[in-house]
Enzyme design. Structure first.
Site, PDB file in Angstrom:
ATOM      1  N   GLU A 220       0.835  -1.210   0.000  1.00  0.00           N
ATOM      2  CA  GLU A 220       0.000   0.000   0.000  1.00  0.00           C
ATOM      3  C   GLU A 220       0.873   1.264   0.000  1.00  0.00           C
ATOM      4  OE1 GLU A 220      -2.647   1.618  -0.151  1.00  0.00           O
ATOM      5  OE2 GLU A 220      -4.398   0.360   0.208  1.00  0.00           O
TER       6      GLU A 220
ATOM      7  N   ASN B 275      -9.588   5.507   2.872  1.00  0.00           N
ATOM      8  CA  ASN B 275      -8.587   5.185   1.863  1.00  0.00           C
ATOM      9  C   ASN B 275      -8.062   6.445   1.189  1.00  0.00           C
ATOM     10  OD1 ASN B 275      -7.298   2.689   1.257  1.00  0.00           O
ATOM     11  ND2 ASN B 275      -9.318   1.759   1.075  1.00  0.00           N
TER      12      ASN B 275
ATOM     13  N   ASP C 289      -9.683   2.439  -4.071  1.00  0.00           N
ATOM     14  CA  ASP C 289      -8.720   2.293  -2.982  1.00  0.00           C
ATOM     15  C   ASP C 289      -7.846   3.548  -2.957  1.00  0.00           C
ATOM     16  OD1 ASP C 289      -6.875   1.278  -1.064  1.00  0.00           O
ATOM     17  OD2 ASP C 289      -7.142  -0.757  -1.789  1.00  0.00           O
TER      18      ASP C 289
END
Length: 284
Positions: free
Chosen positions: A17, A145, A195
């Site tokens: 991420e 997010n 996301d």
């Protein structure tokens, strides 16, 4: 549209991420949330580093004076240039962890959280300044997010993934507050979940689609104008990097997949995908 991708870092991240380009160091920073690791990658030399954080880490961002600011399970911490760690703001909540975070044009950190069980409304979005002052901006979030700002700093984009929306706010009060939340773009059912995101120099919003196997670009008026298909079902976030900010880096995840693609969990790059914006460092 399929754009040739390259594997920048072959890895088996459970939940890769949060990519961000650190111009001062000429490197990309990214994290593996579930393995509690912060990775760096220098594309010029190929040098890589890995730091273990001791607890789940949702984001790592450069600090103005060097080092990192970390969005961690129990709050936000600082890593000094020499590597020493200290807490900036501790706020442990049982069953909750950190998720994505971004630095605003004014140098503040906007840090998201979520419940491990993804219970609706169990997360927050909090603005933190360098002296540790923390103000909850949103308190009814499920999976906090992607967060990003328009090139002129007047708009903030934000994703709460289960809503299937990218929302947009007006930035007011010198960057300290946002207002006028409204839908900017919506991902259709079955196309994945929005996301992590980034905003490019033209004001277009790029967003990774979890379970959608793609990165999308939306124009400043919310129109979908580009879809980049990827071989992995779970791209998680994207950011422009490289000396000219023209290469789009994409983090990916393996978690929850019974038969992951060979490059799932790796850091991918789409060379020459566009032109990014220089990201501010945390002023603390």
């Amino acid at each position: 549209m399929t754009t040739p991708y390259e594997v920048a870092v072959a890895a088996r991240a459970e939940l890769g991420e949060g990519p961000v380009w650190d111009p001062a160091a000429g490197r990309l920073i990214w994290i593996d949330i579930l393995s509690s690791r912060v990775h760096t990658y220098d594309p010029a030399s190929g040098r890589r580093t890995v730091r273990t954080t001791g607890q789940h880490v949702g984001a790592a961002r450069p600090r103005a004076g060097g080092g990192l600011v970390l969005n961690l399970r129990d709050g936000v911490g600082l890593v000094d240039p020499g590597g020493a760690f200290r807490w900036l703001h501790r706020d442990p909540v049982p069953g909750r962890r950190a998720n994505d975070a971004a630095v605003a044009p004014d140098g503040s950190l906007w840090a998201g959280t979520m419940r491990y069980d993804e219970a609706p409304g169990g997360g927050t979005l909090t603005r933190l300044t360098g002296d540790g002052t923390a103000e909850v901006v949103l308190d009814d979030v499920t999976v906090s997010n992607g967060t990003g700002w328009s090139p002129d700093g007047r708009l903030m984009y934000y994703v709460d993934s289960p809503t299937l929306r990218i929302d947009v706010f007006d930035v007011v009060g010198g960057g300290e507050r946002v207002t006028g939340r409204r839908e900017f773009a919506r991902v259709e059912e079955g196309a994945g979940f929005p996301d992590g995101l980034t905003v490019d120099a033209d004001g277009c919003v790029w967003v990774a689609l979890w379970d959608g196997g793609a990165v999308r670009r939306y124009t400043p008026d919310g129109r979908l104008d580009r879809v980049v298909a990827l071989p992995v079902p779970r791209p998680t976030a994207c950011a422009f990097g490289g000396p000219a900010l023209t290469d789009l880096y994409v983090t990916t995840a393996r978690t929850g997949l019974t038969a992951p693609h060979p490059v799932a969990g790796s850091l991918l790059v789409l060379p020459g995908a566009g032109k990014g914006l220089a990201q501010p460092a945390f002023a603390g």
